[in-house]
Structures are given as C-alpha cells and as structure tokens.
Scaffold this motif. Structure first.
Motif, PDB file in Angstrom:
ATOM      1  N   ARG A 186       0.933  -0.994   0.119  1.00  0.00           N
ATOM      2  CA  ARG A 186       0.076   0.117  -0.185  1.00  0.00           C
ATOM      3  C   ARG A 186       0.954   1.188   0.000  1.00  0.00           C
ATOM      4  NH1 ARG A 186      -5.709  -0.805   1.372  1.00  0.00           N
ATOM      5  NH2 ARG A 186      -6.124  -3.101   1.302  1.00  0.00           N
ATOM      6  N   LEU A 245       1.950   1.611  -3.485  1.00  0.00           N
ATOM      7  CA  LEU A 245       0.939   2.328  -4.297  1.00  0.00           C
ATOM      8  C   LEU A 245       0.601   3.790  -3.919  1.00  0.00           C
ATOM      9  CD1 LEU A 245      -1.648   1.720  -6.110  1.00  0.00           C
ATOM     10  CD2 LEU A 245      -2.875   0.926  -4.219  1.00  0.00           C
ATOM     11  N   HIS A 296       0.922   6.547  -6.870  1.00  0.00           N
ATOM     12  CA  HIS A 296      -0.120   7.671  -6.854  1.00  0.00           C
ATOM     13  C   HIS A 296       0.353   8.846  -7.171  1.00  0.00           C
ATOM     14  CE1 HIS A 296      -3.842   9.911  -7.187  1.00  0.00           C
ATOM     15  NE2 HIS A 296      -3.689   9.993  -5.859  1.00  0.00           N
ATOM     16  N   ILE A 334      -7.085   3.129  -0.994  1.00  0.00           N
ATOM     17  CA  ILE A 334      -5.615   2.890  -0.475  1.00  0.00           C
ATOM     18  C   ILE A 334      -5.606   2.231   0.816  1.00  0.00           C
ATOM     19  CG2 ILE A 334      -3.376   3.815  -0.073  1.00  0.00           C
ATOM     20  CD1 ILE A 334      -3.317   5.225  -2.704  1.00  0.00           C
TER      21      ILE A 334
END
Length: 195
Positions: free
Chosen positions: A157, A160, A164, A192
C-alpha cells in the motif's frame, strides 16, 4: 547612510554559499541540469564569477551541494510525529496524499522531476534518490502498519500511495479533471486505506 549602489565586491560578500545553492536549485527545477552553469547563474544574480569561486571550487562542488541539500530536506520531512493510534496513522496517510496530489507545490514537483532526470545520468545522484525513496517508503510502510495492516500489505500500500502521488506529477491533465481533483484524490486515499 550609504548613498551609492553596492559594488560587485559588496555583492560578492552579500551572496553566501546558501544563496548560491538555493538559486542554483531554483534554476535546476526551471531549466534542468544543463541550465546550472556558473556564467549564467552569475549573470542572473548580477555578480561576477569570482563570487561563485569564493564559495565553490567548481561546478561539481555546487552540484554536490544541491543534491546534499535536497537529500537533507527530504529526509527531514519524514521526521513527522509518530502516530499513536490507527486513526492518527490513517490521517497522516491522507495528509500525505493531499499534500502531494490535491495541493501540489509546482516548484517542488518541478525540482523532483529535475532531480530524477539528473539521476538517470549520474550514479551518485541516483544513489541519493534511492536513499530518499527507501526512507519515504519505510516511513509510509510504518504508517500503514500503524493503521492496522500486516507488514507485506503495508509495504504494498505504501508503494501504491507513492506511485499515485509521484506518477500524477508526470501527467498533464489539469483541464480534463481539475474540477473534481480533490474529490478524486480523497476517493483514491480511501481505496488505498480500505481494509
């Protein structure tokens, strides 16, 4: 009271090492690495090249100072107060996404892109960028762990999240979705952080 304009000697002594590094960093963000040239910096600052050589041995010494300052500043930003509860950790995650995505600092994003472009050509700079990225990832992973995720899930996460926020800075679509950008980022932050 001094009624005459400062001489070049006065200008040289008024510009310290930090002034040179800060201005050169601004030029790096604006013009890329090729724009960081002693002659053009001195011309824009309205001083002689002697002012530069008063503080730096050569251009490489200035470049070393720029990347060292960038690293110090980015690592300092990671020294946030540690959250005490999962809710505080999640709030910090949302704040990071908001800071980098919803309310980006254009100058900061340009500098980040210029540093990364420079890193593609310079192994020393690439190593420093990697150190900063690893520290950012570790900090984000700890936040996700504090928010209640298992270590592997927290690492995923965190990656991620940074994919982003930094990926977005490379995309040029402000006209197509600018009207609901904040809402989109909030929705992405919720995805998320969703358990």
């Amino acid at each position: 009271m001094n009624d005459h304009p400062p001489s070049q000697t006065d200008s040289r002594s008024a510009l310290d090492r930090t002034n040179w590094v800060n201005f050169a960093t601004t030029v790096l963000a604006r013009d890329g690495l090729a724009g960081v040239r002693i002659e053009s910096l001195a011309r824009e600052l309205n001083v002689t090249k002697g002012s530069f050589y008063w503080h730096f041995r050569d251009r490489q010494a200035l470049l070393n100072a720029i990347i060292a300052e960038w690293k110090t500043a980015r690592l300092h930003e990671l020294q946030l107060e540690a959250p005490r509860t999962p809710a505080e950790a999640e709030a910090q995650i949302h704040a990071i996404i908001d800071r980098y995505s919803t309310r980006p600092d254009a100058d900061r994003l340009l500098l980040e892109l210029a540093i990364r472009d420079w890193a593609r050509r310079d192994s020393h700079v690439a190593n420093i960028v990697e150190q900063v990225d690893v520290a950012r990832q570790a900090r984000a992973t700890r936040l996700f762990e504090m928010a209640g995720f298992a270590p592997e899930e927290a690492r995923n996460r965190a990656l991620l999240m940074f994919t982003h926020v930094f990926g977005l800075s490379m995309m040029m679509f402000e006209h197509s979705i600018s009207e609901d950008l904040a809402a989109r980022h909030e929705a992405i932050a919720r995805l998320i952080c969703r358990k």
